[in-house]
Motif scaffolding. Structure first.
Motif, PDB file in Angstrom:
ATOM      1  N   ARG A  55      -3.895   1.803 -12.277  1.00  0.00           N
ATOM      2  CA  ARG A  55      -3.701   3.880 -11.621  1.00  0.00           C
ATOM      3  C   ARG A  55      -4.393   4.194 -10.414  1.00  0.00           C
ATOM      4  NH1 ARG A  55      -3.306   7.096 -17.228  1.00  0.00           N
ATOM      5  NH2 ARG A  55      -2.125   5.865 -18.482  1.00  0.00           N
ATOM      6  N   LEU A  56      -3.437   4.446  -9.841  1.00  0.00           N
ATOM      7  CA  LEU A  56      -3.442   4.759  -8.391  1.00  0.00           C
ATOM      8  C   LEU A  56      -3.716   6.220  -8.297  1.00  0.00           C
ATOM      9  CD1 LEU A  56      -1.938   2.286  -7.359  1.00  0.00           C
ATOM     10  CD2 LEU A  56      -3.720   1.865  -7.207  1.00  0.00           C
ATOM     11  N   TYR A  57      -4.252   7.007  -7.184  1.00  0.00           N
ATOM     12  CA  TYR A  57      -3.405   8.357  -6.854  1.00  0.00           C
ATOM     13  C   TYR A  57      -2.910   8.265  -5.695  1.00  0.00           C
ATOM     14  CZ  TYR A  57      -6.785  11.321  -9.839  1.00  0.00           C
ATOM     15  OH  TYR A  57      -7.421  11.544 -10.968  1.00  0.00           O
ATOM     16  N   LEU A  58      -1.396   8.447  -6.002  1.00  0.00           N
ATOM     17  CA  LEU A  58      -0.625   8.643  -4.981  1.00  0.00           C
ATOM     18  C   LEU A  58       0.245   9.972  -5.092  1.00  0.00           C
ATOM     19  CD1 LEU A  58       0.529   5.163  -5.826  1.00  0.00           C
ATOM     20  CD2 LEU A  58      -1.117   5.813  -3.963  1.00  0.00           C
ATOM     21  N   THR A  59       0.415  10.186  -3.416  1.00  0.00           N
ATOM     22  CA  THR A  59       1.662  11.014  -3.636  1.00  0.00           C
ATOM     23  C   THR A  59       3.020  10.908  -3.820  1.00  0.00           C
ATOM     24  OG1 THR A  59       2.196  10.444  -1.096  1.00  0.00           O
ATOM     25  CG2 THR A  59       0.226  12.208  -1.518  1.00  0.00           C
ATOM     26  N   LYS A  60       3.775  11.523  -3.901  1.00  0.00           N
ATOM     27  CA  LYS A  60       5.395  11.469  -4.011  1.00  0.00           C
ATOM     28  C   LYS A  60       5.847  10.559  -3.253  1.00  0.00           C
ATOM     29  CE  LYS A  60       9.915  13.522  -6.347  1.00  0.00           C
ATOM     30  NZ  LYS A  60       9.936  11.797  -6.529  1.00  0.00           N
ATOM     31  N   ALA A  61       5.634  11.158  -2.074  1.00  0.00           N
ATOM     32  CA  ALA A  61       6.182  10.216  -1.344  1.00  0.00           C
ATOM     33  C   ALA A  61       5.850   8.560  -1.114  1.00  0.00           C
ATOM     34  CB  ALA A  61       5.724  10.484   0.094  1.00  0.00           C
ATOM     35  N   GLN A  62       4.868   8.007  -1.272  1.00  0.00           N
ATOM     36  CA  GLN A  62       3.977   6.987  -1.349  1.00  0.00           C
ATOM     37  C   GLN A  62       5.013   6.568  -2.963  1.00  0.00           C
ATOM     38  OE1 GLN A  62       0.516   8.661  -1.394  1.00  0.00           O
ATOM     39  NE2 GLN A  62      -0.367   7.491   0.491  1.00  0.00           N
ATOM     40  N   ALA A  63       4.438   6.763  -3.778  1.00  0.00           N
ATOM     41  CA  ALA A  63       5.203   6.781  -4.749  1.00  0.00           C
ATOM     42  C   ALA A  63       6.553   6.175  -4.728  1.00  0.00           C
ATOM     43  CB  ALA A  63       5.311   7.253  -6.169  1.00  0.00           C
ATOM     44  N   ASP A  64       7.347   7.023  -4.305  1.00  0.00           N
ATOM     45  CA  ASP A  64       9.351   6.673  -3.836  1.00  0.00           C
ATOM     46  C   ASP A  64       9.054   5.386  -3.067  1.00  0.00           C
ATOM     47  OD1 ASP A  64       9.571   8.510  -5.470  1.00  0.00           O
ATOM     48  OD2 ASP A  64       9.786  10.710  -4.285  1.00  0.00           O
ATOM     49  N   ALA A  65       9.061   5.087  -1.814  1.00  0.00           N
ATOM     50  CA  ALA A  65       8.409   4.269  -0.833  1.00  0.00           C
ATOM     51  C   ALA A  65       7.717   3.087  -1.597  1.00  0.00           C
ATOM     52  CB  ALA A  65       7.595   4.014   0.476  1.00  0.00           C
ATOM     53  N   ILE A  66       7.112   2.743  -2.588  1.00  0.00           N
ATOM     54  CA  ILE A  66       6.930   1.387  -3.171  1.00  0.00           C
ATOM     55  C   ILE A  66       7.809   1.355  -4.491  1.00  0.00           C
ATOM     56  CG2 ILE A  66       5.626   0.435  -5.180  1.00  0.00           C
ATOM     57  CD1 ILE A  66       3.167   2.508  -3.271  1.00  0.00           C
ATOM     58  N   ASN A  67       8.258   2.525  -5.076  1.00  0.00           N
ATOM     59  CA  ASN A  67       8.681   2.010  -5.511  1.00  0.00           C
ATOM     60  C   ASN A  67      10.385   1.503  -5.181  1.00  0.00           C
ATOM     61  OD1 ASN A  67       7.976   2.185  -8.625  1.00  0.00           O
ATOM     62  ND2 ASN A  67       8.456   4.539  -8.864  1.00  0.00           N
ATOM     63  N   ASN A  68      10.934   1.785  -3.824  1.00  0.00           N
ATOM     64  CA  ASN A  68      12.436   1.749  -3.364  1.00  0.00           C
ATOM     65  C   ASN A  68      12.195   0.452  -2.369  1.00  0.00           C
ATOM     66  OD1 ASN A  68      13.608   3.965  -3.720  1.00  0.00           O
ATOM     67  ND2 ASN A  68      12.727   5.010  -1.495  1.00  0.00           N
ATOM     68  N   ASN A  69      10.858  -0.075  -2.719  1.00  0.00           N
ATOM     69  CA  ASN A  69      10.787  -1.645  -1.519  1.00  0.00           C
ATOM     70  C   ASN A  69      10.840  -2.405  -2.716  1.00  0.00           C
ATOM     71  OD1 ASN A  69      10.329  -3.579   0.517  1.00  0.00           O
ATOM     72  ND2 ASN A  69       8.069  -3.066   0.127  1.00  0.00           N
ATOM     73  N   GLN A  70      10.269  -2.035  -4.123  1.00  0.00           N
ATOM     74  CA  GLN A  70       9.513  -3.071  -4.926  1.00  0.00           C
ATOM     75  C   GLN A  70       9.856  -2.078  -6.368  1.00  0.00           C
ATOM     76  OE1 GLN A  70       6.685  -5.895  -4.968  1.00  0.00           O
ATOM     77  NE2 GLN A  70       6.923  -5.971  -7.285  1.00  0.00           N
ATOM     78  N   PRO A  71      11.660  -2.533  -6.389  1.00  0.00           N
ATOM     79  CA  PRO A  71      11.886  -1.360  -8.209  1.00  0.00           C
ATOM     80  C   PRO A  71      10.556  -1.823  -9.442  1.00  0.00           C
ATOM     81  CG  PRO A  71      13.490  -2.027  -6.901  1.00  0.00           C
ATOM     82  CD  PRO A  71      12.616  -3.009  -6.233  1.00  0.00           C
ATOM     83  N   GLU A  72      10.581  -0.437 -10.133  1.00  0.00           N
ATOM     84  CA  GLU A  72      10.218  -0.763 -11.499  1.00  0.00           C
ATOM     85  C   GLU A  72       8.326  -0.776 -11.405  1.00  0.00           C
ATOM     86  OE1 GLU A  72      12.660  -1.874 -14.898  1.00  0.00           O
ATOM     87  OE2 GLU A  72      14.913  -0.757 -13.511  1.00  0.00           O
ATOM     88  N   SER A  73       8.504  -0.524  -9.707  1.00  0.00           N
ATOM     89  CA  SER A  73       6.561  -0.894 -10.029  1.00  0.00           C
ATOM     90  C   SER A  73       5.830   0.502 -10.405  1.00  0.00           C
ATOM     91  CB  SER A  73       6.444  -0.784  -8.049  1.00  0.00           C
ATOM     92  OG  SER A  73       7.088  -2.021  -7.260  1.00  0.00           O
TER      93      SER A  73
END
Length: 67
Positions: A43-61
């Motif tokens: 579990r990590l503390y991330l902003t929505k923008a950070q999480a969206d960028a990660i999921n866009n780069n590698q879906p369902e992460s």
């Protein structure tokens, strides 16, 4: 003067939700985030923008857990 709450800052303004860190959980086997290798259930503390960028780069992460 009103005491600041978690929802408002000391000047009385509420920060945008997309900028507020939230808890996200890794749901893929493993992923590198900010030079850290994170495994499933990490579990990590991330902003929505950070999480969206990660999921866009590698879906369902990552999945949103809560605030």
């Amino acid at each position: 003067m009103k005491k600041p709450t978690e929802e408002t800052s000391s000047d009385g303004h509420r920060p945008p939700l997309q900028d507020a860190p939230a808890i996200y959980e890794v749901i893929c086997h493993s992923i590198e985030i900010d030079h850290l290798i994170c495994y499933r259930t990490h579990r990590l503390y991330l902003t929505k923008a950070q999480a969206d960028a990660i999921n866009n780069n590698q879906p369902e992460s990552l999945r949103f857990v809560g605030i």
